[in-house]
Design a protein around this motif. Structure first.
Motif, PDB file in Angstrom:
ATOM      1  N   GLU A 164       0.839  -1.197   0.000  1.00  0.00           N
ATOM      2  CA  GLU A 164       0.000   0.000   0.000  1.00  0.00           C
ATOM      3  C   GLU A 164       0.878   1.252   0.000  1.00  0.00           C
ATOM      4  O   GLU A 164       1.955   1.266   0.603  1.00  0.00           O
ATOM      5  N   THR A 165       0.402   2.295  -0.663  1.00  0.00           N
ATOM      6  CA  THR A 165       1.195   3.521  -0.817  1.00  0.00           C
ATOM      7  C   THR A 165       1.740   4.069   0.498  1.00  0.00           C
ATOM      8  O   THR A 165       2.934   4.404   0.578  1.00  0.00           O
ATOM      9  N   PRO A 166       0.937   4.157   1.580  1.00  0.00           N
ATOM     10  CA  PRO A 166       1.484   4.713   2.829  1.00  0.00           C
ATOM     11  C   PRO A 166       2.602   3.871   3.444  1.00  0.00           C
ATOM     12  O   PRO A 166       3.359   4.367   4.278  1.00  0.00           O
ATOM     13  N   HIS A 167       2.701   2.608   3.035  1.00  0.00           N
ATOM     14  CA  HIS A 167       3.717   1.720   3.616  1.00  0.00           C
ATOM     15  C   HIS A 167       4.972   1.602   2.755  1.00  0.00           C
ATOM     16  O   HIS A 167       5.906   0.894   3.139  1.00  0.00           O
ATOM     17  N   LEU A 168       5.005   2.281   1.610  1.00  0.00           N
ATOM     18  CA  LEU A 168       6.169   2.178   0.741  1.00  0.00           C
ATOM     19  C   LEU A 168       7.442   2.664   1.424  1.00  0.00           C
ATOM     20  O   LEU A 168       8.511   2.072   1.260  1.00  0.00           O
ATOM     21  N   GLY A 169       7.321   3.738   2.203  1.00  0.00           N
ATOM     22  CA  GLY A 169       8.503   4.310   2.846  1.00  0.00           C
ATOM     23  C   GLY A 169       9.152   3.352   3.816  1.00  0.00           C
ATOM     24  O   GLY A 169      10.356   3.078   3.734  1.00  0.00           O
ATOM     25  N   ILE A 170       8.372   2.792   4.740  1.00  0.00           N
ATOM     26  CA  ILE A 170       8.940   1.908   5.748  1.00  0.00           C
ATOM     27  C   ILE A 170       9.376   0.584   5.116  1.00  0.00           C
ATOM     28  O   ILE A 170      10.428   0.036   5.467  1.00  0.00           O
ATOM     29  N   ALA A 171       8.604   0.075   4.163  1.00  0.00           N
ATOM     30  CA  ALA A 171       9.004  -1.163   3.495  1.00  0.00           C
ATOM     31  C   ALA A 171      10.309  -0.956   2.733  1.00  0.00           C
ATOM     32  O   ALA A 171      11.203  -1.817   2.740  1.00  0.00           O
ATOM     33  N   GLY A 172      10.431   0.200   2.083  1.00  0.00           N
ATOM     34  CA  GLY A 172      11.653   0.511   1.348  1.00  0.00           C
ATOM     35  C   GLY A 172      12.850   0.696   2.263  1.00  0.00           C
ATOM     36  O   GLY A 172      13.980   0.341   1.907  1.00  0.00           O
ATOM     37  N   THR A 173      12.619   1.233   3.453  1.00  0.00           N
ATOM     38  CA  THR A 173      13.708   1.383   4.418  1.00  0.00           C
ATOM     39  C   THR A 173      14.244   0.018   4.837  1.00  0.00           C
ATOM     40  O   THR A 173      15.461  -0.210   4.886  1.00  0.00           O
TER      41      THR A 173
END
Length: 265
Positions: A164-173
């Motif tokens: 999901e778009t809001p989770h891209l940042g943490i998943a990418g980290t």
């Protein structure tokens, strides 16, 4: 609609990430080199990097897009608007995949012509050896057939997951920055091995294989990491002594703090 046996792949931008993806595709024999087209700003560097892999260098983004069925946008995020603007008409007939960090589906919508099939992704560098992660934004405009082709191309070199778009940042980290953290841990294990008499090359080799094998075991079994840790810790044994030392040193909190620091950057 192209299939895996005939698809051509184009990379607009050929930096470290694009090179890693190509290396993985060639290593796993997903595509032959003569069906991969690449372009970059510096033609001399491009010739060297493309020549080393046997892929086809192109004069510019237009030629790359024209020759490819699936076009990977792999330039730095701030360059994306200027790169896309002259080739929007061509891209409308292609599958467009972005690997530019920080540019989700919504950011591409005003840049591409209506009806363009596109998806934003975040791969990590271990794709180069066929052990990477390809995070894909769940919001995209690819057809089912496009998505099947994407998975046929990239699942041999990575774990492909929709996020999901809001989770891209943490998943990418976790998947993108994690290799640096793991490398620091392996380096520390290597230093400890050297301190106790191991040759450095052997110490790093043991640390790397242990790390790779542990990750592969977790993926295969689906066990909680704590279960895997407990399985190695015999009562009164050597491993639990080391685990206790790591707990006193704050290993877990240090990792969490590192991720928090990135998320609040």
């Amino acid at each position: 609609m192209p299939n895996i046996s005939s698809v051509t792949l184009g990379f607009i931008g050929f930096g470290n990430m694009a090179g890693a993806i190509v290396d993985g595709l060639l290593l796993k024999q997903v595509l032959p080199a003569d069906r991969i087209f690449v372009c970059a700003k510096d033609p001399d560097k491009l010739a060297i990097k493309a020549g080393a892999r046997g892929v086809i260098p192109c004069a510019d983004a237009r030629e790359t897009a024209e020759r490819a069925d699936l076009v990977v946008i792999a330039v730095k995020p701030y360059l994306v608007p200027d790169v896309i603007a002259p080739i929007r008409e061509i891209l409308r007939e292609k599958i467009v995949v972005s690997v530019a960090a920080g540019l989700p589906f919504a950011a591409y919508e005003p840049l591409l012509l209506p009806g363009t099939r596109h998806m934003s992704t975040l791969p990590n560098t271990p794709v180069a050896v066929g052990e990477g992660v390809f995070l894909c934004e769940k919001r995209h405009s690819l057809t089912d057939e496009d998505m099947a082709l994407f998975e046929a191309l990239f699942s041999p070199i990575s774990l492909v997951r929709l996020v999901e778009t809001p989770h891209l940042g943490i998943a990418g980290t976790i998947s993108g920055c994690g290799p640096a953290f793991v490398s620091m841990f392996m380096e520390a294990l290597g230093d400890a091995g050297v301190q106790h008499g191991l040759p450095r090359a052997l110490a790093y080799e043991l640390a790397a294989q242990m790390t790779a094998g542990t990750g592969r075991l977790l993926l295969r079994t689906g066990d909680h990491p704590g279960v895997m840790k407990d399985a190695v810790c015999s009562p009164g044994g050597t491993t639990i002594v080391g685990v206790a030392a790591l707990e006193r040193g704050g290993l877990r909190s240090a990792v969490i703090d590192a991720v928090d620091a990135i998320q609040h950057k």
